[in-house]
Design a protein around this motif. Structure first.
Motif, PDB file in Angstrom:
ATOM      1  N   GLU A 176     -16.226   3.100   3.164  1.00  0.00           N
ATOM      2  CA  GLU A 176     -15.686   2.276   4.103  1.00  0.00           C
ATOM      3  C   GLU A 176     -16.598   2.193   5.130  1.00  0.00           C
ATOM      4  OE1 GLU A 176     -14.295   4.962   2.356  1.00  0.00           O
ATOM      5  OE2 GLU A 176     -12.345   4.050   1.593  1.00  0.00           O
ATOM      6  N   SER A 226      -7.903  -0.994   2.915  1.00  0.00           N
ATOM      7  CA  SER A 226      -8.693  -0.693   1.489  1.00  0.00           C
ATOM      8  C   SER A 226      -7.376  -0.899   0.507  1.00  0.00           C
ATOM      9  CB  SER A 226      -9.144   0.318   1.280  1.00  0.00           C
ATOM     10  OG  SER A 226      -8.233   1.408   1.768  1.00  0.00           O
ATOM     11  N   LYS A 253       0.757  -1.277   0.037  1.00  0.00           N
ATOM     12  CA  LYS A 253      -0.021   0.061  -0.147  1.00  0.00           C
ATOM     13  C   LYS A 253       0.869   1.290   0.113  1.00  0.00           C
ATOM     14  CE  LYS A 253      -3.633   1.383   2.108  1.00  0.00           C
ATOM     15  NZ  LYS A 253      -4.827   1.411   1.585  1.00  0.00           N
ATOM     16  N   ASN A 257      -5.958  -0.114  -2.250  1.00  0.00           N
ATOM     17  CA  ASN A 257      -5.378   0.740  -2.963  1.00  0.00           C
ATOM     18  C   ASN A 257      -4.081   1.281  -2.401  1.00  0.00           C
ATOM     19  OD1 ASN A 257      -7.549   1.918  -0.801  1.00  0.00           O
ATOM     20  ND2 ASN A 257      -6.302   3.504  -1.253  1.00  0.00           N
ATOM     21  N   SER A 296     -10.529   4.365  -3.000  1.00  0.00           N
ATOM     22  CA  SER A 296     -10.602   2.832  -2.798  1.00  0.00           C
ATOM     23  C   SER A 296     -11.367   2.351  -3.823  1.00  0.00           C
ATOM     24  CB  SER A 296     -11.454   2.987  -1.517  1.00  0.00           C
ATOM     25  OG  SER A 296     -10.755   3.487  -0.577  1.00  0.00           O
TER      26      SER A 296
END
Ligand code: TXA
Ligand code: MG
Length: 320
Positions: free
Chosen positions: A171, A134, A47, A136, A142
């Motif tokens: 989220e 998430s 990430k 991404n 996201s």
């Protein structure tokens, strides 16, 4: 539904230090066995997320709560009973099962039971917890489809499970119950009003807390294009003004909004739950078409509209 072999493969990978992207009802998650420190570190590395920003631990069911949280107040039990599986994350004092790698060294852990058949099947087969932010890159929009994950993270993950588009689209709502005063740390897929109804009291939204919540950094959830916020009534004026500066302008707003014929619209309904469902996909589409700036209409400030307004404001915040 997903082939049983893919589920088996996911669980095998997760048992051996693998990182698997999987669907939840909110957004896709980048998951690793929460008790495998090396695997958790890989999640941070993929990430590009600072190691001090804690991850949410996803658990198979409410019956696992007490193995991860050492104090579970009545309010937490009520919320878990009412909304799990679902888009609600509870922050509680941790047990030793929640390691420093997951919590960023804090004495609390964030827990949730996701409401998606694929995520639940993987969790039940694994029988443990999955640390999953998430799926991404840090600070970006996201993912709400498997395709979004592949575009963003491609070969960096061991497996992407495709469970279709996320039904909630933003989220989870994070509720801090680690002290006497409950607070919302991130508005999300569960309406604040629903949390308040079950607790029988007002719960303040405290998005800039001392606790490190990456969604509370000012610029976050950001597409490449600039984002300008507007109430729907002012949208057309904003578009004209920006085009006057020679910019390529797109609009995120409801179909009912009358726009000049040559302006692209990315349809985000005015109805908050509908807006939440499509918001991230529309931001990505608009970006893919190379707009310089997106004029985004703010939905009503109630229900999931609070989460959508929060994400749009962060997307519009000055970038570092
Ligand atoms: O819907 C969701 O919550 C998705 C899906 C995949 O479940 N996950 C997600 O994860 O949004 P992430 O890492 O992008 O956001 C998790 C948030 C972060 O803002 C993090 O700082 C916060 O949860 N968090 C985690 N542990 C915490 C803790 N102990 N105290 C306060 N905040 C915490
Ligand atoms: Mg995130």
């Amino acid at each position: 539904m997903i082939a049983p072999e893919s589920l088996e493969r996911a669980v095998e990978l997760l048992r051996h230090g693998g990182v698997v992207a999987l669907p939840t009802e909110t957004v896709y998650g980048l998951s690793a066995n929460a008790e495998d420190e090396l695997a958790v570190r890989r999640v941070f590395a993929i990430k590009g997320r600072p190691a001090t920003h804690p991850l949410i631990v996803h658990i198979p069911g409410v019956e696992h709560l007490d193995t991860w949280a050492r104090e579970v107040p009545e309010a937490a039990r009520k919320l878990a009973e009412a909304f799990w599986p679902g888009p609600l994350t509870l922050v509680l004092p941790r047990t030793a099962r929640a390691t420093d790698a997951v919590t960023g060294g804090q004495d609390t852990v964030a827990l949730r039971v996701p409401n998606h058949p694929v995520a639940l099947a993987v969790l039940q087969k694994l029988g443990g917890g999955l640390a999953a932010p998430s799926a991404n890159r840090f600070g970006k929009v996201s993912p709400t489809t498997a395709e979004h994950v592949r575009e963003d993270l491609g070969g960096d993950v061991d497996l992407v499970l495709d469970g279709g588009p996320c039904t909630v689209g933003v989220e989870s709502t994070i509720v801090d119950l680690s002290s006497d005063e409950p607070a919302i740390l991130r508005p999300g897929g569960l309406a604040v009003e629903d949390v308040e109804r079950v607790l029988g009291r007002k719960v303040p939204v405290r998005t800039s807390s001392k606790v490190r919540v990456s969604g509370s950094l000012e610029s976050h959830y950001a597409p490449r294009a600039g984002v300008v916020l507007t109430e729907p009534a002012q949208a057309v004026a904003r578009v004209q003004e920006l085009r006057g500066q020679g910019l390529r302008v797109g609009v995120l707003g409801p179909a009912s909004l009358a726009l000049p014929p040559d302006v692209s619209r990315f349809d985000v309904p005015d109805e908050p739950a509908g807006a939440a469902r499509v918001l991230y996909a529309r931001l990505r589409e608009a970006d893919a078409q190379g707009h310089d700036v997106l004029v985004a209409c703010l939905p009503t400030e109630s229900g999931l509209g609070i989460a959508v307004r929060d994400r749009l404001s962060r997307a519009a915040a000055p970038r570092g």
